[in-house]
Scaffold this motif. Structure first.
Motif, PDB file in Angstrom:
ATOM      1  N   GLY A  62      10.444  -3.684   3.573  1.00 10.80           N
ATOM      2  CA  GLY A  62      11.119  -3.388   4.833  1.00 10.80           C
ATOM      3  C   GLY A  62      10.180  -2.698   5.797  1.00 10.80           C
ATOM      4  N   PRO A  63      10.704  -2.220   6.924  1.00 10.46           N
ATOM      5  CA  PRO A  63       9.854  -1.586   7.935  1.00 10.46           C
ATOM      6  C   PRO A  63       9.054  -0.426   7.364  1.00 10.46           C
ATOM      7  N   LEU A  64       7.796  -0.344   7.784  1.00 15.83           N
ATOM      8  CA  LEU A  64       6.872   0.703   7.322  1.00 15.83           C
ATOM      9  C   LEU A  64       6.057   1.196   8.495  1.00 15.83           C
ATOM     10  N   SER A  65       5.609   2.439   8.400  1.00 18.95           N
ATOM     11  CA  SER A  65       4.651   2.901   9.403  1.00 18.95           C
ATOM     12  C   SER A  65       3.390   2.062   9.248  1.00 18.95           C
ATOM     13  N   GLN A  66       2.668   1.909  10.344  1.00 20.74           N
ATOM     14  CA  GLN A  66       1.436   1.123  10.286  1.00 20.74           C
ATOM     15  C   GLN A  66       0.467   1.717   9.274  1.00 20.74           C
ATOM     16  N   ASN A  67       0.415   3.042   9.219  1.00 19.93           N
ATOM     17  CA  ASN A  67      -0.474   3.723   8.282  1.00 19.93           C
ATOM     18  C   ASN A  67      -0.082   3.418   6.840  1.00 19.93           C
ATOM     19  N   LEU A  68       1.199   3.524   6.531  1.00 22.32           N
ATOM     20  CA  LEU A  68       1.653   3.247   5.167  1.00 22.32           C
ATOM     21  C   LEU A  68       1.473   1.771   4.819  1.00 22.32           C
ATOM     22  N   ARG A 102       7.216  10.232  17.252  1.00 22.11           N
ATOM     23  CA  ARG A 102       6.859   9.230  18.262  1.00 22.11           C
ATOM     24  C   ARG A 102       5.374   8.856  18.226  1.00 22.11           C
ATOM     25  N   ARG A 103       4.547   9.620  17.518  1.00 18.56           N
ATOM     26  CA  ARG A 103       3.134   9.275  17.392  1.00 18.56           C
ATOM     27  C   ARG A 103       2.924   8.165  16.371  1.00 18.56           C
ATOM     28  N   ARG A 104       3.895   7.989  15.481  1.00 15.52           N
ATOM     29  CA  ARG A 104       3.792   7.010  14.402  1.00 15.52           C
ATOM     30  C   ARG A 104       4.406   5.683  14.851  1.00 15.52           C
ATOM     31  N   LEU A 105       3.755   4.587  14.484  1.00 22.15           N
ATOM     32  CA  LEU A 105       4.226   3.247  14.818  1.00 22.15           C
ATOM     33  C   LEU A 105       4.880   2.630  13.583  1.00 22.15           C
ATOM     34  N   VAL A 106       6.096   2.131  13.745  1.00 19.58           N
ATOM     35  CA  VAL A 106       6.805   1.460  12.659  1.00 19.58           C
ATOM     36  C   VAL A 106       6.693  -0.046  12.871  1.00 19.58           C
ATOM     37  N   VAL A 107       6.323  -0.742  11.819  1.00 17.41           N
ATOM     38  CA  VAL A 107       6.139  -2.192  11.864  1.00 17.41           C
ATOM     39  C   VAL A 107       7.253  -2.845  11.062  1.00 17.41           C
ATOM     40  N   SER A 108       7.852  -3.886  11.634  1.00 20.99           N
ATOM     41  CA  SER A 108       8.899  -4.618  10.921  1.00 20.99           C
ATOM     42  C   SER A 108       8.734  -6.115  11.170  1.00 20.99           C
ATOM     43  N   LEU A 109       9.256  -6.889  10.256  1.00 14.89           N
ATOM     44  CA  LEU A 109       9.242  -8.342  10.423  1.00 14.89           C
ATOM     45  C   LEU A 109      10.243  -8.744  11.499  1.00 14.89           C
ATOM     46  N   THR A 110       9.866  -9.700  12.308  1.00 21.21           N
ATOM     47  CA  THR A 110      10.824 -10.331  13.211  1.00 21.21           C
ATOM     48  C   THR A 110      11.504 -11.456  12.436  1.00 21.21           C
ATOM     49  N   GLU A 111      12.493 -12.066  13.033  1.00 17.00           N
ATOM     50  CA  GLU A 111      13.121 -13.227  12.377  1.00 17.00           C
ATOM     51  C   GLU A 111      12.098 -14.335  12.172  1.00 17.00           C
ATOM     52  N   ALA A 112      11.208 -14.523  13.153  1.00 15.72           N
ATOM     53  CA  ALA A 112      10.155 -15.546  13.011  1.00 15.72           C
ATOM     54  C   ALA A 112       9.214 -15.196  11.864  1.00 15.72           C
ATOM     55  N   GLY A 113       8.876 -13.930  11.724  1.00 16.77           N
ATOM     56  CA  GLY A 113       8.005 -13.496  10.627  1.00 16.77           C
ATOM     57  C   GLY A 113       8.673 -13.665   9.283  1.00 16.77           C
ATOM     58  N   ARG A 114       9.928 -13.312   9.224  1.00 19.02           N
ATOM     59  CA  ARG A 114      10.688 -13.462   7.970  1.00 19.02           C
ATOM     60  C   ARG A 114      10.783 -14.941   7.589  1.00 19.02           C
ATOM     61  N   ALA A 115      11.055 -15.782   8.576  1.00 22.91           N
ATOM     62  CA  ALA A 115      11.173 -17.223   8.311  1.00 22.91           C
ATOM     63  C   ALA A 115       9.827 -17.817   7.887  1.00 22.91           C
ATOM     64  N   LEU A 116       8.750 -17.415   8.560  1.00 25.24           N
ATOM     65  CA  LEU A 116       7.433 -17.934   8.187  1.00 25.24           C
ATOM     66  C   LEU A 116       7.084 -17.512   6.767  1.00 25.24           C
ATOM     67  N   PHE A 117       7.298 -16.235   6.458  1.00 23.10           N
ATOM     68  CA  PHE A 117       6.996 -15.782   5.100  1.00 23.10           C
ATOM     69  C   PHE A 117       7.827 -16.555   4.075  1.00 23.10           C
ATOM     70  N   ALA A 118       9.112 -16.697   4.317  1.00 20.06           N
ATOM     71  CA  ALA A 118       9.984 -17.423   3.379  1.00 20.06           C
ATOM     72  C   ALA A 118       9.511 -18.862   3.200  1.00 20.06           C
ATOM     73  N   GLY A 119       9.050 -19.471   4.284  1.00 19.92           N
ATOM     74  CA  GLY A 119       8.573 -20.846   4.207  1.00 19.92           C
ATOM     75  C   GLY A 119       7.238 -20.992   3.495  1.00 19.92           C
TER      76      GLY A 119
END
Length: 151
Positions: A62-68, A102-119
């Motif tokens: 799931g969503p993670l900080s860019q650092n993690l 607010r200094r930390r960036l959280v990264v998450s999959l978009t629907e397109a990213g989730r679909a590409l990974f699943a494919g």
């Protein structure tokens, strides 16, 4: 002392005579890695292995900080930043400031990213199978176990 001016220490000639590149762990790991990367590039040309690893880890955790995310994919800060920037430019991940820091960036999959990974997940499994194809099932288990010890 310059490289050209180095002289072997006493007793090093035996080591030099006994050194065979084909028997060295770094050389063999690099050759195996090159083989795997060639298979990956042929079967998943739309992503680099590091981009795929980021998508896979986000899908898994799931969503993670860019650092993690960088730590979870064994990438340094500058590498993960470049990977995330390229994935975001393609609309495969979204980045948002962490509401708690607010200094930390959280990264998450978009629907397109989730679909590409699943494919691509089945293809990624096939890449691992092709990479390990020269080994028996028992050798594969042992090899992966030993690599985990080294990693």
């Amino acid at each position: 002392m310059t490289f050209a001016a180095r002289r072997p220490a006493a007793g090093t000639r035996d080591a030099a005579d006994g050194y065979r590149l084909d028997d060295q762990v770094g050389y063999l790991l690099r050759r195996a890695s090159q083989r795997h990367l060639a298979i990956f590039a042929a079967r998943i040309p739309e992503l680099t292995p590091t981009q795929f690893a980021a998508l896979a880890r986000l899908n898994q955790m799931g969503p993670l900080s860019q650092n993690l995310l960088g730590r979870e994919t064994s990438m340094d800060a500058s590498t993960i930043k470049g990977v995330i920037d390229r994935l975001a430019a393609r609309g495969l991940v979204a980045t948002d400031p962490d509401p708690e820091d607010r200094r930390r960036l959280v990264v998450s999959l978009t629907e397109a990213g989730r679909a590409l990974f699943a494919g691509l997940a089945a293809e990624a499994l096939a890449i691992s199978e092709e990479t390990l194809a020269p080994l028996t099932a028992a050798e594969r288990r042992q090899f992966l176990s030993l690599l985990r010890k080294l990693a």
